[in-house]
Scaffold this active site. Structure first.
Site, PDB file in Angstrom:
ATOM      1  N   ASN A 165      -5.727   1.958  -3.290  1.00 46.25           N
ATOM      2  CA  ASN A 165      -5.576   0.632  -2.680  1.00 46.25           C
ATOM      3  C   ASN A 165      -5.255  -0.490  -3.643  1.00 46.25           C
ATOM      4  O   ASN A 165      -5.050  -1.619  -3.196  1.00 46.25           O
ATOM      5  CB  ASN A 165      -6.788   0.244  -1.825  1.00 46.25           C
ATOM      6  CG  ASN A 165      -7.096   1.268  -0.759  1.00 46.25           C
ATOM      7  OD1 ASN A 165      -8.220   1.724  -0.648  1.00 46.25           O
ATOM      8  ND2 ASN A 165      -6.101   1.656   0.016  1.00 46.25           N
ATOM      9  N   ARG A 224     -12.873   1.407  -8.288  1.00 43.21           N
ATOM     10  CA  ARG A 224     -12.543   2.689  -7.640  1.00 43.21           C
ATOM     11  C   ARG A 224     -11.207   3.227  -8.136  1.00 43.21           C
ATOM     12  O   ARG A 224     -11.058   4.436  -8.356  1.00 43.21           O
ATOM     13  CB  ARG A 224     -12.539   2.515  -6.115  1.00 43.21           C
ATOM     14  CG  ARG A 224     -12.157   3.770  -5.350  1.00 43.21           C
ATOM     15  CD  ARG A 224     -12.612   3.705  -3.898  1.00 43.21           C
ATOM     16  NE  ARG A 224     -12.132   2.521  -3.213  1.00 43.21           N
ATOM     17  CZ  ARG A 224     -10.966   2.424  -2.581  1.00 43.21           C
ATOM     18  NH1 ARG A 224     -10.122   3.454  -2.574  1.00 43.21           N
ATOM     19  NH2 ARG A 224     -10.618   1.315  -1.958  1.00 43.21           N
ATOM     20  N   GLY A 267      -9.127   1.126   3.958  1.00 44.75           N
ATOM     21  CA  GLY A 267      -8.763   1.534   2.614  1.00 44.75           C
ATOM     22  C   GLY A 267      -8.630   3.042   2.534  1.00 44.75           C
ATOM     23  O   GLY A 267      -8.657   3.720   3.548  1.00 44.75           O
ATOM     24  N   SER A 268      -8.488   3.562   1.306  1.00 47.38           N
ATOM     25  CA  SER A 268      -8.296   5.003   1.163  1.00 47.38           C
ATOM     26  C   SER A 268      -8.164   5.386  -0.295  1.00 47.38           C
ATOM     27  O   SER A 268      -7.821   4.566  -1.153  1.00 47.38           O
ATOM     28  CB  SER A 268      -7.023   5.492   1.874  1.00 47.38           C
ATOM     29  OG  SER A 268      -6.931   5.033   3.180  1.00 47.38           O
ATOM     30  N   ASN A 269      -8.401   6.682  -0.578  1.00 49.33           N
ATOM     31  CA  ASN A 269      -7.941   7.351  -1.785  1.00 49.33           C
ATOM     32  C   ASN A 269      -6.925   8.408  -1.372  1.00 49.33           C
ATOM     33  O   ASN A 269      -7.084   9.050  -0.327  1.00 49.33           O
ATOM     34  CB  ASN A 269      -9.087   8.069  -2.512  1.00 49.33           C
ATOM     35  CG  ASN A 269     -10.227   7.150  -2.887  1.00 49.33           C
ATOM     36  OD1 ASN A 269     -10.011   6.075  -3.432  1.00 49.33           O
ATOM     37  ND2 ASN A 269     -11.450   7.580  -2.605  1.00 49.33           N
TER      38      ASN A 269
END
Length: 832
Positions: free
Chosen positions: A499, A528, A218-220
C-alpha cells in the site's frame, strides 16, 4: 459423501408475480442479448459453502451466481441497492448524526441508477449477459422464499428487499468504483451549502483518514518469479486487508464456462466475476494503490454571489440539483426533506470545514473535486478479461483494452516464471503546470496535512484551465493517464506491494520518474512496507525462504503465519536494554517502576501469535508515537532517519537518551504510559495476545482468538479494530465496543451484566488469503477466508472458516474436477 440434487423450475408467471423479474423482458436489464428460456446452470457446493458454478454461456453463469449469492447473502446486496436509491432514511430514519440522511441526499444527487441506464448499452454482450442473468437468478432465489419471514435473519421481515435489475447491479458497481473517491465525500456533498443559505446545512463530521486517504482498505501482495522459488515456476501470496463486516467482505466461488472460462477466487456481492484468483495459467491479487483517484479544486468565488466561480478570467455559475428524501419519523410516519446539491464543471461542491476551515464554503472560496472513476462501468469487463487470459501478454493487454481497474494495484504470476506489478488504476493526467505546482505546494506547511507525505490528497487552483486534466486521446475516460505511462514491472525474481506507492515494488530496481499522482518516490515507506521488503528481499540464508533463499510453497505460507514484526527483533532489544539500564522514569509527576514492563518485553517472542505474551505492550508503546492521521511513526523514535539508498531498513535504531536526565526520556515515558494503561484496564503485561485480541462474530458468540497486528506495528498479518468501517451496513456488524482513552483497547459489555471487558476486537484486517503456486502439474492453492462465507449468523457457514483462521489452519483449494466431484455435498441444477 452426501449429495442432494434439486431441479427447480419456476414458471415465468411466478417470477412475474415477484416484480419486474421476467427474464424475457429485456427492458428490465437494459437491452441484454439474452432471449427467453436462456438460463441453465449447475451449482455444486463443497465444504464451507463454496459454490462451483458452471454454465454453457455467460447469461447462465450470471444466473447461477445471482441465485447463489441471493440464497446465501441476500440481505447484503439488497441493503446496498436501497442505499444507492437514497432510501435508507425512509426505512431506518435519518440515523445517528443524520448519517442516513446525509448519504441519501448525495446518492439521489449522483443518481447512479440513471447513470447505469445510460451506460448499460456500452457494455459488451458478455457483460450485459452476466448482469442480466445475475438479476434473474437473484430474483428467482427471492421468489422461492414464501414471504419476508423467510428472509435471512439480518433482513428478515424487511419490506425493502425487492427484486433487482441488471441496471441496479451496474449502478452498484459504479458506486464501488468510487469507493476511494466519490464515496468519501457523500456527507460533505450534502453539507455543502452556500454561506447564509436560507436552509441550514446538515453538519458532516468527517474522518480525515477516510476522506483524504485510502485508509480502511489495504493489502499485502507478493509475486515471486522463477529466480526466487523452489520446486515451482512461480508463487503468489495475496493478503487483502478489508472490513470483516458489511458489503466489502469477499465471497469465494469457482466459475466455469467450458472452453471460455475456468477461474477460482473471490468476488463481492453483486459482481459476477473473480476479482482475486487464478486460472490454469496465471493468478493475481490486488493491493490498494496510493495513486490518486481524484483531485480537489479550490474555487475563487464572486464576492457578490457565492454560487459563481472564476475560471479563465470569467465567472461561471454553479449548477444545482434539488432532491427530496423521505425520512421515517419516530412515530413511523414519513416526512419529506428537500435540499439542493451543488456542482462545478469539475464535479460536486464539498464542505470539508470539519477538517480545515480553509476547506469550507465561504463568501470567497469553495472546494470541489473531480473523480477519475466517475462513470467507470468497465470493472466487470476488466476482471472478466483477466480471468479469461491464458498468458501474461493477454493479461497485461487487458488493462490497456478495458481500462477498468478502479483503485488497486495488481500483482501477478504466470506458469512460465514471470512476476509482475501493475498500477493500472484510474488516475488523473496532470498538466506540467499542475504537476509542478503540486510538487512545490505539497511541501508547504498549509498543505502538508492534506498531502500526508503522499498518502493524502491533491488540491489545485480551480480558476484556470492550466490545471485541468490533460486528455491524451488514448483513454476511454478523457483526462486519465494512459496505460503506457503507468508503473509496470515484469521480472523473474520478485515484486511486492503493501500500500505504499509503486516506488519500492522491487528494492533492487525501484520504479522512478512517474507522475506525482501515482504517489511519492524516494520517501519513507510505512513500517508494514519496510517489513514486507525485508522479508521478501532477504537473501541472507537466515530468512523465511531458508538457506537457499528460494521460497517453497510452505515457506511462502509461513510469511503470514509466522506473525513476525519489524520491531520484534533488534529494535526490541535496544528498547529493553534501555529500560533495563534505566528502570525508573518520571510519569505523571511520580516515579514509575518499569521493571515489570521491561521484563515482559524481554520475554516477548517478537511475534503477534495468539500465544505471544507481551505483544500488546509493544503495541500500546508504539501507538504513543503514531503521527496523527497516519499509520506512520514519528521520527523522534529513531536514531537514524530515512535514507533513500536504504529504504527497507531506515529509519532505524532508537533515539538517543539524555544520560544526565534519563528519568525524563520520552521513550521510557511512553513505555510507562503504555504499561499503566494496560494495568489500569486489568490486563497483565505478559497476557497472551489471544486473550485480549479476538473476534466475536455476533452477539452471544464465543470469542475466537486472532493473531496479527496493526500496520504501524510493522506486521505482515493484519488484525485491527476499525469501527469506522468503509463497509456501509446497518446490520450484522462485528461488535467492537467503544474506544477507551488514548489506548487502542475497546470496551464492550458482552454478557449484559453491566461490566465492560476491555480488548482488541478485530473487525478489519486479513480477510481472504491466497497462497498459490504454479508447478509442472498446474496450479496448487491454499487459502483462508477469515470471516467465513455466510453473512447470516443463523447460516451454516457463518463462522466455520473463522475457526480455521483462528487456529491458522490453511484450507486447500479444490481445483481438479476429480477433487471437486469427490467433495460435493450439495448440487443444484437450475433451468429456466
Amino acid at each position: 459423501m452426501r449429495v442432494s440434487v434439486g431441479v427447480f423450475a419456476l414458471s415465468l408467471g411466478l417470477l412475474a408475480g415477484c416484480g419486474d423479474s421476467d427474464s424475457s423482458d429485456n427492458s428490465d436489464g437494459g437491452g441484454s442479448t439474452v432471449g427467453e428460456s436462456a438460463y441453465a446452470a449447475t451449482i455444486r457446493y463443497t465444504a464451507y459453502g463454496v459454490p462451483h458454478i458452471s454454465a454453457d454461456n455467460y447469461a447462465s453463469l450470471g444466473y447461477g451466481v445471482g441465485y447463489d449469492q441471493a440464497r446465501n447473502n441476500m440481505c447484503t446486496l439488497s441493503e446496498q441497492l436501497l442505499k444507492l436509491k437514497g432510501d435508507k432514511s425512509r426505512y431506518f430514519g435519518a440515523g445517528t448524526g443524520n448519517a442516513n440522511l446525509l448519504t441519501d441526499v448525495a446518492y439521489k444527487a449522483l443518481d447512479y441508477t440513471a447513470q447505469a441506464e445510460a451506460l448499460f448499452d456500452t457494455l459488451s454482450d458478455d457483460a450485459q449477459d452476466l448482469l442480466t442473468g445475475y438479476a434473474a437468478g437473484f430474483n428467482r432465489s427471492l421468489a422461492e422464499r414464501q414471504s419476508p419471514a423467510d428472509y435471512p435473519s439480518p433482513c428478515r421481515g424487511a419490506e425493502w428487499v425487492t427484486t433487482i435489475t441488471a441496471t441496479d447491479l451496474l449502478a452498484y458497481q459504479l458506486d464501488l468504483a468510487g469507493l476511494a473517491s466519490s464515496r468519501n465525500f457523500l456527507s460533505a456533498m450534502t453539507a455543502a451549502q452556500p454561506p447564509q443559505a436560507q436552509t441550514a446545512a446538515l453538519k458532516a463530521d468527517l474522518d480525515a483518514k477516510r476522506v483524504l486517504t485510502s485508509e480502511g482498505i489495504g493489502s499485502n501482495g507478493w509475486a515471486l518469479g522463477e529466480e526466487r522459488v523452489e520446486d515451482a515456476n512461480g508463487l503468489l501470496l495475496g493478503n487483502p486487508h478489508f472490513p470483516w463486516d458489511g458489503e466489502l467482505r469477499f465471497y469465494q466461488h469457482h466459475l466455469t464456462v467450458p472452453g471460455e472460462l475456468d477461474i477460482y477466487g473471490v468476488t463481492m456481492m453483486g459482481l459476477p466475476a473473480v476479482v482475486i484468483g487464478f486460472n490454469e495459467h496465471l493468478g493475481w491479487t490486488h493491493t490498494v494503490s496510493q495513486s490518486k483517484r481524484f483531485t480537489f479544486y479550490q474555487l475563487t468565488l464572486d464576492e457578490n454571489d457565492p454560487t459563481r466561480y472564476l475560471y479563465d478570467g470569467e465567472y461561471r455559475d454553479m449548477t444545482s440539483k434539488t432532491v427530496t428524501v423521505e425520512v421515517k419519523q419516530a412515530d413511523g410516519s414519513l416526512a419529506d426533506y428537500s435540499q439542493a446539491v451543488y456542482f462545478s464543471h469539475y464535479g460536486p461542491i464539498v464542505n470539508l470545514a470539519s477538517l480545515s476551515s480553509a476547506l469550507g464554503w465561504t463568501e470567497t472560496s469553495a472546494v470541489t473535486f473531480r473523480d477519475a472513476n466517475a462513470g467507470n462501468s468497465r470493472m466487470l469487463e476488466q476482471w472478466l478479461a483477466m480471468g479469461k487470459a491464458q498468458d501474461k501478454e493477454a493479461f497485461v493487454a487487458s488493462f490497456s483494452e478495458h481500462q477498468g481497474i478502479p483503485w488497486v494495484n495488481t500483482l501477478m504470476i504466470d506458469d512460465k516464471g514471470t512476476a509482475g506489478f501493475i498500477d493500472a488504476t484510474q488516475t488523473p493526467k496532470l498538466s506540467a503546470t499542475a504537476e509542478q505546482y503540486w510538487r512545490a505546494a505539497s511541501q508547504s506547511a498549509q498543505l502538508a496535512a492534506l498531502w500526508q507525505d503522499g498518502a493524502g490528497s491533491i488540491i489545485l487552483p480551480g480558476d484556470s484551465s492550466a490545471y485541468e486534466w490533460v486528455d491524451s486521446g488514448e483513454t476511454l475516460t478523457p483526462g486519465l493517464v494512459p496505460f503506457d505511462e503507468a508503473p509496470v514491472q515484469l521480472r523473474s525474481d520478485y515484486v511486492f506491494n503493501a500500500n505504499s506507492s509503486h516506488w519500492l515494488s522491487n528494492a533492487d530496481a525501484p520504479l522512478e520518474g512517474y507522475s506525482i499522482v501515482y504517489g511519492p518516490e524516494q520517501t519513507i515507506r510505512s513500517p508494514r512496507t519496510r517489513y514486507n521488503a525485508q522479508l521478501i528481499g532477504d537473501t541472507s540464508g537466515q530468512g523465511l525462504a531458508g538457506a537457499d533463499n528460494r521460497f517453497s510453497f510452505e515457506e511462502l505460507k509461513s510469511v503470514l503465519t509466522d506473525n513476525g514484526s519489524l520491531f520484534g527483533g533488534d529494535w526490541k532489544n535496544l528498547l529493553t536494554q534501555r529500560c533495563s539500564n534505566y528502570p525508573t522514569v518520571n510519569y505523571e509527576g511520580a516515579a514509575y517502576d518499569l521493571t515489570a514492563a521491561c521484563q515482559a518485553l524481554i520475554n516477548w517472542d517478537g511475534k503477534y501469535n495468539t500465544d505471544s505474551m507481551g505483544a500488546h505492550l509493544m503495541r500500546e508503546f508504539l501507538a504513543k508515537f503514531l503521527v496523527s492521521g497516519h499509520r506512520a511513526l514519528s521520527d523522534s523514535l529513531f536514531a537514524t532517519g530515512f535514507d533513500a539508498e536504504a529504504p527497507a531498513t531506515t529509519p532505524s535504531g532508537i533515539a538517543a537518551i539524555d544520560t544526565e536526565n534519563p528519568e525524563e526520556d520520552t521513550i521510557l515515558q511512553a513505555l510507562a504510559s503504555a504499561a499503566a494503561a494496560l494495568s489500569d484496564a486489568g490486563i497483565a503485561l505478559d497476557e497472551p495476545l489471544g486473550n485480549v485480541q479476538y473476534v466475536v462474530k455476533a452477539e452471544g458468540e464465543t470469542a475466537l482468538p486472532i493473531a496479527g497486528g496493526n500496520s504501524f506495528e510493522g506486521t505482515f498479518n493484519q488484525a485491527e479494530t476499525d469501527t469506522n468501517s468503509r463497509s456501509t451496513s446497518d446490520f450484522a456488524n462485528v461488535p467492537t465496543g467503544t474506544a477507551v482513552g488514548d489506548s487502542l483497547l475497546y470496551a464492550l459489555d458482552e454478557d449484559g451484566d453491566g461490566s465492560d471487558e476491555l480488548a482488541y476486537r478485530v473487525n478489519y484486517g486479513t480477510s481472504f488469503v491466497l497462497a498459490l503456486q504454479f508447478g509442472d502439474d498446474g496450479p496448487q492453492a491454499d487459502m483462508f477466508l477469515s470471516y467465513s462465507q455466510d453473512h447470516d449468523p443463523e447460516a451454516a457457514h457463518f463462522k466455520d472458516q473463522t475457526e480455521l483462521y483462528s487456529a491458522l489452519a490453511w484450507r486447500p483449494v479444490l481445483i481438479s474436477e476429480q477433487d471437486i466431484a469427490a467433495a460435493v455435498v450439495e448440487t443444484i441444477t437450475l433451468e429456466e
